[in-house]
Design a protein around this motif. Structure first.
Motif, PDB file in Angstrom:
ATOM      1  N   THR A  88      43.250  54.372  39.391  1.00  0.00           N
ATOM      2  CA  THR A  88      42.189  54.276  40.389  1.00  0.00           C
ATOM      3  C   THR A  88      42.458  55.153  41.606  1.00  0.00           C
ATOM      4  O   THR A  88      41.550  55.363  42.420  1.00  0.00           O
ATOM      5  N   ALA A  89      43.663  55.702  41.722  1.00  0.00           N
ATOM      6  CA  ALA A  89      43.939  56.630  42.819  1.00  0.00           C
ATOM      7  C   ALA A  89      43.151  57.925  42.641  1.00  0.00           C
ATOM      8  O   ALA A  89      42.796  58.585  43.628  1.00  0.00           O
ATOM      9  N   LEU A 105      34.683  47.945  32.101  1.00  0.00           N
ATOM     10  CA  LEU A 105      35.752  48.442  31.239  1.00  0.00           C
ATOM     11  C   LEU A 105      35.840  47.476  30.067  1.00  0.00           C
ATOM     12  O   LEU A 105      36.108  46.292  30.260  1.00  0.00           O
ATOM     13  N   THR A 106      35.592  47.954  28.859  1.00  0.00           N
ATOM     14  CA  THR A 106      35.643  47.101  27.680  1.00  0.00           C
ATOM     15  C   THR A 106      36.522  47.764  26.633  1.00  0.00           C
ATOM     16  O   THR A 106      36.513  48.987  26.492  1.00  0.00           O
ATOM     17  N   ALA A 107      37.267  46.966  25.913  1.00  0.00           N
ATOM     18  CA  ALA A 107      38.203  47.543  24.955  1.00  0.00           C
ATOM     19  C   ALA A 107      38.558  46.538  23.886  1.00  0.00           C
ATOM     20  O   ALA A 107      38.378  45.321  24.031  1.00  0.00           O
ATOM     21  N   ASN A 108      39.080  47.077  22.809  1.00  0.00           N
ATOM     22  CA  ASN A 108      39.651  46.266  21.743  1.00  0.00           C
ATOM     23  C   ASN A 108      41.177  46.343  21.870  1.00  0.00           C
ATOM     24  O   ASN A 108      41.879  46.735  20.958  1.00  0.00           O
ATOM     25  N   GLY A 109      41.663  46.013  23.045  1.00  0.00           N
ATOM     26  CA  GLY A 109      43.088  46.118  23.314  1.00  0.00           C
ATOM     27  C   GLY A 109      43.363  46.089  24.799  1.00  0.00           C
ATOM     28  O   GLY A 109      42.480  45.833  25.630  1.00  0.00           O
ATOM     29  N   THR A 155      39.776  40.646  39.147  1.00  0.00           N
ATOM     30  CA  THR A 155      39.197  41.087  40.417  1.00  0.00           C
ATOM     31  C   THR A 155      38.287  42.297  40.259  1.00  0.00           C
ATOM     32  O   THR A 155      37.788  42.823  41.253  1.00  0.00           O
ATOM     33  N   TRP A 156      38.087  42.752  39.026  1.00  0.00           N
ATOM     34  CA  TRP A 156      37.232  43.930  38.798  1.00  0.00           C
ATOM     35  C   TRP A 156      35.780  43.563  39.094  1.00  0.00           C
ATOM     36  O   TRP A 156      35.301  42.498  38.706  1.00  0.00           O
ATOM     37  N   CYS A 205      35.067  43.313  32.736  1.00  0.00           N
ATOM     38  CA  CYS A 205      36.392  43.811  32.331  1.00  0.00           C
ATOM     39  C   CYS A 205      36.845  42.937  31.174  1.00  0.00           C
ATOM     40  O   CYS A 205      37.249  41.795  31.359  1.00  0.00           O
ATOM     41  N   ASN A 206      36.728  43.472  29.976  1.00  0.00           N
ATOM     42  CA  ASN A 206      36.930  42.665  28.779  1.00  0.00           C
ATOM     43  C   ASN A 206      37.837  43.406  27.809  1.00  0.00           C
ATOM     44  O   ASN A 206      37.452  44.410  27.219  1.00  0.00           O
TER      45      ASN A 206
END
Length: 901
Positions: free
Chosen positions: A186-187, A195-199, A208-209, A213-214
């Motif tokens: 994030t810098a 933000l979604t992911a399989n991991g 806190t996002w 955010c999953n």
């Protein structure tokens, strides 16, 4: 006595009155009783009706509730089905003792749902509208493996403003089970959206996002796009069947005859050079005026380099001449006098042909184009035909069996290659020849043919009709001549089709074979057309009706060793004469030179008829370039042998000396400096009238300087230039505007595919007009690479360019086209998209969707420029068909809801 009578009468009156009143009172009581009875009856009936009504209301209330539940169930069913298949249109189904009827109408991405529930007397209607978003299109960035977002340097923004918890700025499927699915710094990265992911997601705190955010979002499909199948909808097929204004298709491959090696100036074996030349010819603007263009680039192999050398290295050299020094014919034929191609001629060489004939100006000379049938299946087909073969320069002997049912006709076809002849087609006479070898002959079958003019899709526009006379299928060559058939006007993309008809006169199935009676006699199955075979006349010199000489030039391509003559075996070209003559003679020879400017080879030329003498002299010409190859050619109408009929001009090297009558001579001299050549004089063995000609060949551009991509030699990589390719003729080879799809793709073995795209360092661009804009919103992605796409830029220098904008879908296979049973890619271990933006002052914007079967890395590496990857709803609302297939699945975004009958 009077009083009693009066008294009695009064009593009578009183009695009568009383009786009357009593009688009247009895009627009133009856009426009251009757009213009371009626009232009691009505009240009873009302009580009974009330009871029945309450029972009916109770039943109706139950039906209405059941109908409501049924309608809701139908609505739920619709949402589920549309999530599986966005094309679902509805259903009628029972639920308990009721049913629901669901109808779905579509308008773009909107699905309008009407669900009607019924049971008994109950009926309820629910209506809803939802927007269907494919799961593969719900994220701005979709990496089938992993995604790295941001460095320590700020300037990168990745965003998705779609109003749905299912949408995200970045999604990673982590198909190969890496330890981290998404890594965010994030810098250096401003991520706006989920933000979604399989991991695992690292670099942010999910609790806190600000958005979704999953890390357990599962795998979202990455649909396979059909790039190169035989289907008419594949990108490669479309590129090979879409033509630019120059009549050539949009498929780019070094040496391919449809564009890159289609004849001067298109004589490129380098795929990148062919691409640069095309971009230059369009002044950096591609796709204008073409409907849904696909620019398809396929490199010749894994070792083909981006680097090439334009021109011939700055020095012209003699290559070779025709076998035996040339060809001699006793007779002038309209079926072709063949002059054979020099052995060893190379792609990009310039060939000079010198022909001379007796009879002079009395004859017209043409250079007909010949095409032979080969064993390659044509890309165009006619259903039910025994064969659909390609007509081109020959590729070897053929043997094609044909089966014909009893007392029936069987049809088969030969097609020229893509774009042949296109707009170069002209009216004239055609000769069609088909041969039957002895082993495949059948006298029960009779053969005929027709000449057809078809468009790029194979639709017949005009036809000669079948020859009226059928020829018996005995061994030998069958020849059909069509004199000036009405085939209409030829346009870009149009092709020639030959229709073959086989007529079985027997009462049982018969077979016949199309082939060559003698190995190598490829002219036995061919067609001669009225358009030119590619030779350009430099000058024809007639010495009255006694003798003539003509000089031609042609840029050699990669197929010279396969050219077919009409009546002779071996690679060569025909010169046809009208009228014909059995007493006149012709001699001809071809010489080839390397290092010549193949697009405009002739610097200057001149010629003249010469009087009867043993000495014959050219005029002097003045060259305008250094290192020109001066070639002098001569003819004399008298000789006594096939060779050694000439002494070349002083100081010149003899290349051609061929007789007998007429006898021709050709000699050369490399002239270092521009200026007058002086008169060149050759001496013949015998005196006679003749002709003399002189020309200067220009050296090719480039001077041997290698053209790279930003100083780097890539392999199998298309370079999108920020600086023009060096060398004359490439000053406009920087792209500024593209409309359409741009593809690099070559299929290897198995699931392996190759072809990268690299954007040359944008900071090197010194011209503001090169601000790059690429837009393709519709049926195709804007950019597709079989391998990866690389965008690396850094300053200094400070560029004049201020922006690079790509609107559409960017899609890479990362080297692997590996779909599962549902047609979705399964992930690749290599990097599929690499952004390292560090150029000063350049705004880079990718607006749409970014997908890769491999990993994705998005970094800002410094400089004052910015990079933005943003979601584009217009792009998402116009997805390719692969993205909306049932196997992809969809998210439902609510738009509206209502109820009522």
């Amino acid at each position: 006595m009077r009083e009693p009578t009066e008294s009695r009468d009064g009593l009578s009156r009183l009695r009568d009155s009383a009786t009357a009143r009593l009688r009247d009172q009895r009627g009133s009581a009856l009426a009251a009783v009757l009213v009371l009875v009626v009232l009691l009856t009505v009240a009873g009936v009302a009580m009974v009706n009330s009871t029945f009504t309450e029972i009916s209301v109770a039943y109706n209330a139950g039906d209405a509730s059941a109908a409501q539940y049924a309608a809701e169930a139908g609505l739920s069913r619709a949402m589920y089905e549309l999530g599986q298949n966005a094309g679902w249109t509805g259903i009628t189904a029972a639920i308990g003792t009721g049913q629901y009827v669901v109808t779905v109408t579509s308008s773009g991405l909107i699905r309008s749902i009407t669900s009607t529930g019924t049971r008994g007397g109950g009926r309820r209607v629910l209506k809803a509208a939802v927007k269907v978003v494919a799961k593969s299109a719900a994220s701005t960035v979709l990496a089938n493996t992993t995604a790295t977002i941001g460095s320590n340097t700020s300037g990168l923004t990745v965003s998705n403003d779609y109003p749905s918890s299912a949408a995200s700025a970045v999604h990673a499927n982590n198909q190969l089970s890496g330890p981290t699915a998404i890594s965010v710094n994030t810098a250096g990265a401003n991520v706006i959206g989920g933000l979604t992911a399989n991991g695992v997601i690292t670099g942010v705190g999910c609790p806190t996002w600000a958005w979704t955010c999953n890390a357990s979002a599962g795998v979202r499909p990455m649909p396979e796009i059909d790039v190169d199948s035989a289907a008419t909808s594949s990108l490669k097929y479309r590129a090979q069947h879409t033509f630019d204004a120059d009549g050539k298709y949009l498929y780019f491959k070094g040496g391919d005859p449809g564009r890159c090696n289609s004849g001067s100036p298109w004589i490129f074996t380098s795929t990148q050079q062919c691409w640069d030349y095309y971009v230059n010819s369009k002044s950096g603007t591609l796709g204008s005026g073409i409907t849904n263009p696909v620019f398809f680039v396929e490199f010749t192999g894994a070792t083909e380099s981006t680097t090439y050398t334009p021109g011939g290295g700055g020095s012209i050299a003699f290559r070779a001449i025709s076998p035996n020094g040339g060809d001699v014919y006793n007779g002038l034929s309209n079926t072709g006098n063949c002059v054979h191609v020099p052995t060893g001629v190379a792609n990009g060489d310039v060939m000079l042909a010198v022909i001379s004939w007796t009879g002079g100006s009395a004859f017209t000379v043409t250079t007909p184009a010949n095409y032979a049938m080969n064993m390659t299946n044509s890309d165009l087909t006619v259903a039910g035909a025994d064969f659909n073969k390609e007509l081109d320069v020959y590729t070897g002997d053929i043997s094609i069996p044909v089966s014909v049912a009893a007392n029936a006709y069987e049809y088969s076809y030969g097609f020229t290659k893509v774009g042949v002849p296109g707009a170069t087609g002209v009216a004239g006479t055609y000769l069609v020849r088909i041969s039957v070898p002895t082993a495949g002959a059948n006298s029960n079958i009779w053969v005929s043919a027709a000449v057809d003019h078809v468009n790029s899709a194979g639709v017949v526009l005009n036809t000669s009709g079948f020859a009226p006379t059928e020829l018996q299928g005995t061994a030998g060559s069958k020849e059909f001549t069509f004199t000036n058939p009405i085939l209409g006007t030829w346009s870009a993309g149009d092709r020639l089709r030959i229709s073959y008809r086989f007529h079985n006169l027997a009462s049982i199935t018969q077979s016949i074979t199309v082939g060559h009676s003698v190995a190598g006699w490829d002219y036995q199955n061919m067609v001669t057309t009225p358009w030119t075979n590619g030779w350009t006349l430099v000058r024809r010199i007639d010495n009255s009706t006694t003798a003539s000489m003509a000089v031609y030039w042609k840029a050699a391509d990669s197929n010279e060793s396969g050219r077919v003559c009409q009546s002779y075996n071996g690679a060569g070209y025909d010169w046809a004469f009208t009228p014909t003559s059995g007493t006149k003679t012709m001699v001809g020879s071809i010489s080839a030179y390397s290092g010549v400017n193949a697009s405009t080879p002739i610097d200057v030329e001149n010629g003249l008829a010469t009087a009867s003498s043993t000495t014959h002299s050219t005029p002097s010409i003045t060259t305008t370039v250094a290192n020109a190859m001066v070639v002098a050619s001569f003819a004399v109408n008298n000789s006594n042998a096939t060779t050694n009929q000439w002494t070349p001009p002083a100081g010149m090297t003899e290349r051609i000396d061929r007789g007998p009558t007429p006898a021709i001579e050709s000699a050369e001299l490399l002239q270092a400096l521009a200026g007058p050549t002086g008169v060149k004089t050759a001496t013949a063995v015998r005196s006679g009238v003749g002709a003399a000609h002189i020309l200067a060949l220009k050296p090719g551009p480039g001077g041997g300087t290698a053209v790279q991509c930003g100083g780097i030699d890539y392999l199998e990589t298309l370079c999108i230039r920020a600086t023009p390719a060096s060398g004359p003729g490439y000053s406009s080879s920087v792209l500024s505007q593209v409309t359409g799809a741009m593809v690099t793709f070559r299929r290897g073995s198995g699931t392996s595919v190759a072809g990268d795209i690299v954007f040359e360092n944008m900071a090197l661009d010194s011209t503001t007009t090169h601000n790059y804009t690429h837009t393709n919103v519709g049926s195709d992605p804007a950019l597709i690479a079989a391998g990866k796409i690389t965008m690396i830029s850094s300053s200094p220098p400070t560029p004049a360019r201020t922006s690079t904008t790509i609107t559409g879908i960017i899609y890479t296979f990362a080297g692997s086209d590996n779909p599962d049973a549902n047609g979705n890619l399964q992930g690749a271990s290599t990097l599929g998209f690499d952004l390292q933006h560090g150029a000063n002052g350049i705004t880079l914007k990718l607006s749409g969707l970014l997908l890769s079967n491999g990993s994705i890395s998005l970094l800002d590496t410094g400089g004052t420029g910015t990079a933005t990857i943003q979601y584009n709803r217009t792009v998402v609302e116009n997805l390719p068909a692969a993205f909306t297939a049932p196997t992809v699945g969809s998210f439902m975004i609510p738009v509206s809801w209502s109820s009522g009958d």
